[in-house]
Design an enzyme around this catalytic site. Structure first.
Site, PDB file in Angstrom:
ATOM      1  N   ASP A   6     -40.522  43.069 -10.776  1.00 43.51           N
ATOM      2  CA  ASP A   6     -39.949  42.933  -9.448  1.00 43.51           C
ATOM      3  C   ASP A   6     -38.804  44.035  -9.430  1.00 43.51           C
ATOM      4  O   ASP A   6     -37.851  43.732 -10.099  1.00 43.51           O
ATOM      5  CB  ASP A   6     -39.624  41.836  -9.356  1.00 43.51           C
ATOM      6  CG  ASP A   6     -38.910  41.695  -7.996  1.00 43.51           C
ATOM      7  OD1 ASP A   6     -38.948  42.383  -7.131  1.00 43.51           O
ATOM      8  OD2 ASP A   6     -37.843  40.725  -7.891  1.00 43.51           O
ATOM      9  N   GLY A   8     -35.972  45.466  -7.586  1.00 47.19           N
ATOM     10  CA  GLY A   8     -34.853  45.204  -6.652  1.00 47.19           C
ATOM     11  C   GLY A   8     -33.962  46.077  -6.325  1.00 47.19           C
ATOM     12  O   GLY A   8     -33.907  46.962  -7.395  1.00 47.19           O
ATOM     13  N   ILE A  12     -34.255  45.108 -12.141  1.00 50.04           N
ATOM     14  CA  ILE A  12     -35.571  45.147 -12.350  1.00 50.04           C
ATOM     15  C   ILE A  12     -35.499  43.716 -13.116  1.00 50.04           C
ATOM     16  O   ILE A  12     -35.198  43.767 -14.149  1.00 50.04           O
ATOM     17  CB  ILE A  12     -36.250  46.295 -13.007  1.00 50.04           C
ATOM     18  CG1 ILE A  12     -35.685  47.572 -12.186  1.00 50.04           C
ATOM     19  CG2 ILE A  12     -37.635  46.287 -13.139  1.00 50.04           C
ATOM     20  CD1 ILE A  12     -36.164  48.923 -12.966  1.00 50.04           C
ATOM     21  N   GLY A 107     -41.288  44.669   3.577  1.00 56.81           N
ATOM     22  CA  GLY A 107     -40.950  45.189   2.152  1.00 56.81           C
ATOM     23  C   GLY A 107     -41.908  44.361   1.228  1.00 56.81           C
ATOM     24  O   GLY A 107     -42.275  43.176   1.363  1.00 56.81           O
ATOM     25  N   PRO A 108     -42.207  45.049   0.166  1.00 57.14           N
ATOM     26  CA  PRO A 108     -42.947  44.177  -0.872  1.00 57.14           C
ATOM     27  C   PRO A 108     -42.579  43.149  -1.224  1.00 57.14           C
ATOM     28  O   PRO A 108     -43.243  41.996  -1.478  1.00 57.14           O
ATOM     29  CB  PRO A 108     -43.395  45.334  -1.815  1.00 57.14           C
ATOM     30  CG  PRO A 108     -42.897  46.801  -1.013  1.00 57.14           C
ATOM     31  CD  PRO A 108     -41.944  46.539  -0.144  1.00 57.14           C
ATOM     32  N   ASP A 109     -41.220  43.171  -1.541  1.00 54.37           N
ATOM     33  CA  ASP A 109     -40.623  42.009  -1.954  1.00 54.37           C
ATOM     34  C   ASP A 109     -40.866  40.639  -1.024  1.00 54.37           C
ATOM     35  O   ASP A 109     -41.115  39.545  -1.597  1.00 54.37           O
ATOM     36  CB  ASP A 109     -39.098  42.237  -2.283  1.00 54.37           C
ATOM     37  CG  ASP A 109     -38.509  42.723  -1.032  1.00 54.37           C
ATOM     38  OD1 ASP A 109     -39.154  43.166  -0.363  1.00 54.37           O
ATOM     39  OD2 ASP A 109     -37.239  42.431  -0.875  1.00 54.37           O
TER      40      ASP A 109
END
Length: 258
Positions: A6, A8, A12, A107-109
């Site tokens: 992940d 961010g 990371i 966003g992917p998150d």
């Protein structure tokens, strides 16, 4: 084993799963530019420090909100772990119907978080992520995601205080003993933490009011989410592993049988 990553705005976060069990996690800053060799050697060192045999890592998945690190990070995973990582983005199978006006802007998150919350807790669910930004994302009972709120995170607000005012110091972000502060540091802490609690409660209640969903589950994650979740009964569940679990779930949805 699979490696989930992940990326961010601040850190990371890496997680290693054996089947559905999260075996270990480790982090590095995402604000330091690295070559693929630097990423690779650091990843291998951290795997070794956590007693993980790199030869047992048979797959990887990455969700990133920092595009500039991706070329080197992907290269590191391919070269040092000998696996092509799955990238969370357009075309990936999620099990969620994204109904926003422009799905590619999500966003992917946030996709990872809503997938995890819906799979683990069902819908309707409101997902809060207390990261660099604080986000609130709604998934309906039938798995539709199209509503989200974005606010400055606690750290962004804190940074603005001590960088944009001449006489306010950098402080630890924690809840003071009382909101009735009598000196500068606890005054800032009270404003930051109680202000975030107030924002959180208002937004949750307003979402419930405007949607008419009375049985809405509220799930929180993110580094500072525990501080807020412990101080309000509007949050039902705090799940520190939500994002990593979401990456694992997405890997399984897209790579099972490979």
């Amino acid at each position: 084993m699979i490696l989930v990553i992940d990326v961010g705005n601040t850190n990371i976060t890496f997680g290693v799963y054996e089947s559905k069990k999260l075996v270990t996690t480790f982090r590095m800053t995402s604000r330091t530019m690295r070559t693929s060799d630097e990423y690779g050697t650091e990843i291998l060192a951290m795997l070794q420090n956590n007693q993980i045999d790199r030869r047992k890592v048979g797959g990887a998945i990455i969700a990133s909100v920092v595009p500039k690190v991706m070329h080197a990070l992907i290269g590191a995973v391919v070269r040092y772990l000998h696996t092509e990582p799955l990238i969370v983005g357009s075309g990936i199978k999620t099990g969620i119907k994204i109904t926003s006006e422009n799905p590619k802007e999500i966003g992917p998150d946030r996709i990872v978080d809503v997938v995890a919350a819906y799979e683990k807790y069902g819908g309707p669910v409101l997902v809060l992520d207390f990261g660099t930004a604080t986000t609130y994302d709604l998934v309906t009972e039938d798995g539709r995601f199209g509503v989200g709120i974005t606010a400055p995170g606690i750290r962004i607000s804190a940074k603005a205080l001590w960088e944009d005012t001449a006489r306010l110091p950098e402080v630890e972000i924690k809840k003071p003993d009382s909101i009735l502060a009598r000196e500068t540091i606890s005054s800032m802490q009270a404003g930051l933490v109680y202000g975030q609690i107030g924002q959180t409660e208002y937004i949750i209640n307003q979402v419930k009011k405007e949607t008419g969903i009375t049985d809405l589950k509220v799930v929180a994650t993110g580094g500072l989410g525990r501080i807020i979740a412990d101080e309000t009964d509007t949050i039902d569940i705090y799940d520190s592993a939500l994002t990593l679990d979401g990456l694992r779930i997405l890997y399984e949805k897209n790579c099972s049988g490979k």
